[in-house]
Design an enzyme around this catalytic site. Structure first.
Site, PDB file in Angstrom:
ATOM      1  N   LYS A 174      33.816 -20.903 -23.799  1.00  0.00           N
ATOM      2  CA  LYS A 174      34.186 -20.880 -22.368  1.00  0.00           C
ATOM      3  C   LYS A 174      34.244 -22.312 -21.816  1.00  0.00           C
ATOM      4  O   LYS A 174      34.685 -23.220 -22.515  1.00  0.00           O
ATOM      5  CB  LYS A 174      33.223 -19.986 -21.588  1.00  0.00           C
ATOM      6  CG  LYS A 174      33.115 -18.585 -22.214  1.00  0.00           C
ATOM      7  CD  LYS A 174      32.491 -17.566 -21.317  1.00  0.00           C
ATOM      8  CE  LYS A 174      32.413 -16.229 -22.067  1.00  0.00           C
ATOM      9  NZ  LYS A 174      31.907 -15.145 -21.244  1.00  0.00           N
ATOM     10  N   GLU A 210      35.682  -5.623 -25.138  1.00  0.00           N
ATOM     11  CA  GLU A 210      34.637  -6.282 -24.355  1.00  0.00           C
ATOM     12  C   GLU A 210      34.472  -5.567 -23.021  1.00  0.00           C
ATOM     13  O   GLU A 210      35.181  -5.867 -22.059  1.00  0.00           O
ATOM     14  CB  GLU A 210      35.018  -7.741 -24.070  1.00  0.00           C
ATOM     15  CG  GLU A 210      35.164  -8.611 -25.287  1.00  0.00           C
ATOM     16  CD  GLU A 210      34.843 -10.072 -24.978  1.00  0.00           C
ATOM     17  OE1 GLU A 210      34.000 -10.634 -25.686  1.00  0.00           O
ATOM     18  OE2 GLU A 210      35.398 -10.629 -24.023  1.00  0.00           O
ATOM     19  N   SER A 236      27.427  -9.921 -24.532  1.00  0.00           N
ATOM     20  CA  SER A 236      25.978 -10.114 -24.714  1.00  0.00           C
ATOM     21  C   SER A 236      25.506  -9.926 -26.152  1.00  0.00           C
ATOM     22  O   SER A 236      24.404  -9.421 -26.380  1.00  0.00           O
ATOM     23  CB  SER A 236      25.194  -9.196 -23.774  1.00  0.00           C
ATOM     24  OG  SER A 236      25.490  -9.506 -22.427  1.00  0.00           O
ATOM     25  N   HIS A 288      41.217 -12.359 -21.857  1.00  0.00           N
ATOM     26  CA  HIS A 288      39.777 -12.233 -21.605  1.00  0.00           C
ATOM     27  C   HIS A 288      39.583 -11.757 -20.162  1.00  0.00           C
ATOM     28  O   HIS A 288      40.343 -12.141 -19.273  1.00  0.00           O
ATOM     29  CB  HIS A 288      39.093 -13.583 -21.827  1.00  0.00           C
ATOM     30  CG  HIS A 288      37.599 -13.488 -21.818  1.00  0.00           C
ATOM     31  ND1 HIS A 288      36.882 -13.370 -20.647  1.00  0.00           N
ATOM     32  CD2 HIS A 288      36.701 -13.449 -22.827  1.00  0.00           C
ATOM     33  CE1 HIS A 288      35.602 -13.281 -20.951  1.00  0.00           C
ATOM     34  NE2 HIS A 288      35.457 -13.321 -22.263  1.00  0.00           N
ATOM     35  N   GLY A 325      29.829 -15.035 -26.675  1.00  0.00           N
ATOM     36  CA  GLY A 325      29.914 -16.054 -25.629  1.00  0.00           C
ATOM     37  C   GLY A 325      28.676 -16.942 -25.657  1.00  0.00           C
ATOM     38  O   GLY A 325      28.541 -17.805 -26.532  1.00  0.00           O
TER      39      GLY A 325
HETATM   40  P1  PGA Z   1      28.716 -13.166 -23.655  1.00  0.00           P
HETATM   41  O1  PGA Z   1      30.305 -13.393 -23.530  1.00  0.00           O
HETATM   42  O2  PGA Z   1      28.403 -13.097 -25.111  1.00  0.00           O
HETATM   43  O3  PGA Z   1      28.118 -14.369 -22.995  1.00  0.00           O
HETATM   44  O4  PGA Z   1      28.414 -11.905 -22.951  1.00  0.00           O
HETATM   45  C1  PGA Z   1      31.183 -12.713 -24.373  1.00  0.00           C
HETATM   46  C2  PGA Z   1      32.602 -13.034 -23.990  1.00  0.00           C
HETATM   47  O5  PGA Z   1      32.869 -13.173 -22.792  1.00  0.00           O
HETATM   48  O6  PGA Z   1      33.477 -13.147 -24.848  1.00  0.00           O
END
Ligand code: PGA
Length: 268
Positions: A14, A176, A221, A109, A242
């Site tokens: 990100k 997701e 997560s 996304h 993420g």
């Molecule tokens: P996260 O993000 O693992 O921090 O929940 C996953 C993503 O947005 O691809």
């Protein structure tokens, strides 16, 4: 692209890591992957790291310097523009990313869908642009919490699949659920299995062909602590990570968990 038995671990950095930190992270992940090389190769585990645009070139140099084979570790971007070039201030084309060493690109996304009002139609155009430039798209789909609670997840996923994928789609899908991203909450194994079965049933309706295996990942997560239970989901081809991908040690633990599962599934 035959990925039937490959487990994919994708890191989505990100807009978190400052430049120097991102380069160090790339070095640490590369080192860790190369240390586990034999194990990763025999278990067919492939890692993809997706830094922000400004870091792609330097991360690509890190991978090249260590002579990292693409089947072990490769580079992806977090978005691309539908056109190849032109008067599009601030945008970056798939062609440009490919020229810097990216092989994959995350598209659609939920943070792009929400913060940049990206429609399924725009995402489909980006998918086409990515494919035309030789990038493999990783397309994200997923329902919001209210949609899930109102029993509308199936229709949302179906609409996103119909709208975001071209009929000749050759890429990767990431499920997701929006409510699981960055929240520390993950769906139960049972719910994830159900959603995966649904997505697997919807895919051929959209693609109208069954000669291509679309790898399906789970994202939201994901941490090392529950990676084993996620990799144990039948028919899941990997994870999109993420926050936990920003810590090399933690991310390498998730990569290691992908090797356990492979043995678990293939050993009678
Ligand atoms: P996260 O993000 O693992 O921090 O929940 C996953 C993503 O947005 O691809």
């Amino acid at each position: 692209m035959s990925m039937t038995s490959t487990k994919l671990v994708v890191g989505n950095w990100k807009m978190f890591a400052p430049h120097e930190q991102a380069i160090q992270l790339a070095r640490d992940v590369t080192k860790g992957v190369l240390l586990q090389r034999e194990k990763l190769e025999s278990s067919h585990v492939q890692t993809i790291i997706c830094p922000t645009f400004t870091q792609i070139s330097s991360v690509s140099e890190v991978l090249k310097k260590e002579d990292t084979p693409a089947h072990l570790l490769s580079l992806g971007a977090q978005d691309c523009y539908p056109a190849q070039s032109g008067p599009f201030t601030g945008d970056i084309s798939a062609h440009m990313l490919q020229g810097l060493g990216a092989r994959y690109v995350i598209l659609g996304h939920s943070e792009r869908r929400q913060n940049h009002q990206e429609s399924d139609e725009i995402i489909r155009q980006k998918v086409k642009a990515a494919t035309n430039s030789g990038l493999i798209p990783i397309v994200c789909i997923g329902e919001h919490l209210t949609e899930r609670n109102e029993g509308r997840a199936a229709s949302v996923l179906s609409r996103q699949l119909e709208g975001s994928l071209s009929r000749n789609f050759q890429g990767i899908l990431a499920y997701e659920p929006v409510w699981a991203i960055g929240s520390g909450i993950t769906p139960s194994q049972e719910e994830l299995q159900r959603k995966l079965t649904l997505i697997r049933a919807l895919l051929p309706l959209r693609l109208m062909r069954d000669d291509f295996h679309v790898p399906v990942l789970y994202g939201g997560s994901v941490t090392a602590a529950q990676a084993d239970s996620i990799f144990a989901i039948n028919g899941l081809d990997g994870v999109l990570v993420g926050s936990a991908s920003l810590d090399a040690g933690h991310f390498l633990d998730i990569i290691k968990a992908a090797t356990h599962t492979h043995h678990h599934i293939t050993t009678p």
